[in-house]
Design a protein around this motif. Structure first.
Motif, short mmCIF file in Angstrom:
data_model
loop_
_atom_site.label_atom_id
_atom_site.label_comp_id
_atom_site.label_asym_id
_atom_site.label_seq_id
_atom_site.Cartn_x
_atom_site.Cartn_y
_atom_site.Cartn_z
N LYS A 293 0.85 -1.18 0.00
CA LYS A 293 0.00 0.00 0.00
C LYS A 293 0.89 1.24 0.00
O LYS A 293 1.93 1.28 0.66
CB LYS A 293 -0.90 0.00 1.24
N GLU A 294 0.46 2.22 -0.75
CA GLU A 294 1.23 3.45 -0.82
C GLU A 294 1.24 4.11 0.56
O GLU A 294 0.20 4.29 1.19
CB GLU A 294 0.60 4.38 -1.85
N LYS A 295 2.43 4.46 1.02
CA LYS A 295 2.57 5.03 2.35
C LYS A 295 2.47 6.55 2.31
O LYS A 295 2.72 7.19 1.29
CB LYS A 295 3.92 4.60 2.95
N THR A 296 2.10 7.12 3.45
CA THR A 296 1.97 8.56 3.54
C THR A 296 3.34 9.24 3.51
O THR A 296 3.48 10.37 3.06
CB THR A 296 1.22 8.97 4.81
N GLU A 297 4.35 8.54 4.01
CA GLU A 297 5.70 9.10 4.00
C GLU A 297 6.22 9.16 2.57
O GLU A 297 6.04 8.23 1.79
CB GLU A 297 6.65 8.24 4.84
N LYS A 298 6.88 10.26 2.23
CA LYS A 298 7.42 10.44 0.89
C LYS A 298 8.91 10.77 0.99
O LYS A 298 9.30 11.94 0.92
CB LYS A 298 6.68 11.57 0.17
N ASN B 65 8.20 14.67 -3.80
CA ASN B 65 9.49 14.85 -3.13
C ASN B 65 10.64 14.23 -3.93
O ASN B 65 11.15 13.15 -3.60
CB ASN B 65 9.42 14.23 -1.73
N PHE B 66 11.06 14.91 -4.99
CA PHE B 66 12.13 14.36 -5.82
C PHE B 66 12.87 15.47 -6.55
O PHE B 66 12.42 16.62 -6.61
CB PHE B 66 11.57 13.34 -6.83
N GLU B 67 14.00 15.09 -7.12
CA GLU B 67 14.77 15.97 -7.99
C GLU B 67 15.24 15.15 -9.19
O GLU B 67 15.21 13.91 -9.17
CB GLU B 67 15.99 16.54 -7.26
N ILE B 68 15.65 15.82 -10.25
CA ILE B 68 16.18 15.15 -11.43
C ILE B 68 17.56 15.72 -11.72
O ILE B 68 17.73 16.95 -11.78
CB ILE B 68 15.28 15.35 -12.66
N ALA C 199 7.65 2.38 -6.55
CA ALA C 199 8.99 1.92 -6.21
C ALA C 199 9.32 2.17 -4.74
O ALA C 199 9.85 1.29 -4.05
CB ALA C 199 10.01 2.62 -7.11
N VAL C 200 9.00 3.35 -4.24
CA VAL C 200 9.30 3.68 -2.84
C VAL C 200 8.49 2.80 -1.89
O VAL C 200 9.02 2.28 -0.89
CB VAL C 200 9.02 5.17 -2.57
N ALA C 201 7.20 2.61 -2.20
CA ALA C 201 6.36 1.77 -1.35
C ALA C 201 6.86 0.33 -1.31
O ALA C 201 6.87 -0.33 -0.27
CB ALA C 201 4.92 1.81 -1.84
N THR C 202 7.33 -0.17 -2.47
CA THR C 202 7.80 -1.56 -2.55
C THR C 202 9.12 -1.76 -1.84
O THR C 202 9.29 -2.72 -1.07
CB THR C 202 7.93 -1.99 -4.03
#
Length: 488
Positions: A64-69, A100-103, A177-180
């Protein structure tokens, strides 16, 4: 600059080993039979292992997708890429439903400003989330670019996500990806490489690519040792720092990174879900160069694995299967067929039928075992399995001989996959193997028409020839399927 040590020809090495085999035949009785028997054991072991590996699918609980990012830094290394292709990849990465990311885009070793200037402008127009750096000269190939990106990564970052310049991410890619990776407590998470420029007429090529992930990566999940493959890879930044970044000791820096992570006792994993799509090479030249790079680079990693004393034998087995996925061990049987035939023509008194029988049985065993895996991959659809076999046979000489290079030179240049989709190119060199086999079979059949060996060799050579033509056609269809805009 590529030094002269890279210029040595694979053909020269094949000739050297062939001379050794011929000399051995004269001085050691039944030497060919002994060599073929040992080689057959390798074919049987790897083939059966691959068949057994396929069903080993680890059950993965739905995440499940988490609230934390946690902060993710997306790294895109580029080198002389078509600007329109790169721009599409950057925009897709920018449009994630994850805030919450950068490229970080690292352009390196690109002399033509028209290739990187448009990307610099695009990065500037997207705001502070995107950083673009152009480096005129950078050593270490792709690993060098990724290590530079790491130095530029935000201190907020928890994960690094690597992305090739031609991959279009789905909007939920980072979220998934982050949730997994957090739920499975992995250090590295790999997703399958999928392709957008495919169609019903390219199923052989696309299924051939997918086989690695459906069989080898999925099977490796059983022991949490799935190796990363360079794109669509999420890495915990603390783990990357613990192994001191990307190693340039192998031209498959992704696999070497995976091994380094496992050596530190961390877990790696694979999730068989498409979160992005790239481009299949558009020419046979680029297709075989890509396959050759994977073969040689993975053998570099395999040599490192064999020296390791901390990874268990069971895990080494799973890792070895991934690293030898593109190898077929048919070099010795094919050489034995050709040279024993020449010896028979030179001296009719020599009995070569046991050699031909062992060589033929080795090839037959390999093809049967490959078809066994292919049928599992396509759910027992025979025509699709045959299309996969064509793609497999089209580069059979590379799986047979190219890995021999590792015994002659420890390094090779990084051959970048060309993303400029121009008219397909192939040379007579691409057809040398089937032509030699066809000629060998015809000579044997004409000289000894009672024996059926010659006919079988000629038919096999013809099959490889046709397989190459089918693959060249399919690659042509991938060029037609490229729908990237030419504008930035």
């Amino acid at each position: 600059m590529i030094t002269k040590k890279y210029q040595t020809s694979l053909l020269q090495k094949v000739v050297m080993i062939s001379i050794f085999l011929v000399i051995t035949l004269f001085f050691v009785p039944y030497s060919f039979e002994l060599i073929l028997s040992i080689n057959f054991l390798f074919i049987l072991f790897t083939g059966v292992s691959r068949v057994l590996l396929f069903p080993k699918k680890k059950k993965v609980v739905r995440v499940k997708e988490k609230t934390e990012k946690p902060f993710v830094s997306i790294h895109i290394p580029i080198c002389s890429e078509p600007p329109a292709v790169v721009a599409s990849a950057v925009r897709a990465a920018f449009n994630q439903n994850y805030d919450n990311f950068e490229i970080i885009i690292i352009s390196n070793n690109t002399k033509d400003e028209s290739l990187w200037k448009p990307i610099e402008f695009l990065a500037g127009s997207l705001g502070d989330k995107v950083t673009f750096i152009n480096v005129k000269r950078l050593s270490g190939y792709k690993a060098g670019a990724l290590n530079l990106a790491r130095k530029l990564t935000s201190k907020q970052a928890t994960y690094i996500f690597t992305l090739d310049a031609d991959y279009i991410l789905h909007q939920n890619a980072l979220s998934d990806a982050v949730a997994t990776i957090t739920s499975r407590k992995l250090a590295v998470l790999q997703y399958p490489q999928s392709y957008s420029n495919t169609s019903l007429s390219t199923t052989g090529i696309s299924d051939n690519y997918e086989l690695y992930f459906d069989c080898f990566s999925e099977g490796a999940n059983y022991e949490d040792v799935a190796l990363p493959t360079g794109t669509l890879t999420l890495i915990h930044i603390k783990v990357l720092d613990a192994i001191k970044g990307w190693s340039a000791s192998s031209i498959t820096e992704d696999a070497m990174l995976g091994l380094s992570v496992l050596e530190k006792g961390y877990k790696t994993g694979f999730k068989n879900k498409v979160i992005g799509q790239g481009l299949i090479p558009g020419t046979f030249e680029d297709f075989r160069k890509q396959r050759a790079r994977w073969i040689f680079g993975n053998l570099q990693v395999l040599l490192t694995l064999l020296q390791n004393r901390t990874i268990t034998l069971k895990k080494k087995w799973f890792l070895s299967l991934q690293l030898t996925a593109w190898i077929n061990f048919l070099g010795i049987p094919l050489l034995c067929v050709v040279y024993s035939t020449l010896l028979k023509l030179a001296n009719p008194e020599i009995n070569i039928y046991s050699i031909l029988g062992l060589a033929g049985f080795s090839v037959f065993t390999h093809l049967v075992l490959y078809m066994g895996i292919a049928l599992q991959k396509v759910s027992n659809h025979p025509l699709r399995a045959l299309s996969m076999l064509c793609a497999h046979l089209s580069t059979i000489e590379y799986g047979a001989f190219y890995w021999w290079n590792i015994f002659f030179q420890k390094e090779k240049p990084f051959n970048r996959t060309n993303k400029f989709y121009k008219n397909g190119t192939f040379t007579i060199q691409d057809f040398i193997t089937p032509l030699i086999l066809l000629l060998t079979g015809l000579l044997l059949f004409i000289s000894y028409p009672v024996a059926w060996y010659g006919a079988i060799v000629a038919v096999f050579g013809t099959l490889i020839f046709l397989a190459k033509l089918v693959t060249i056609y399919e690659l042509g269809e991938t060029r037609k399927a490229v729908k990237t805009s030419t504008s930035i």
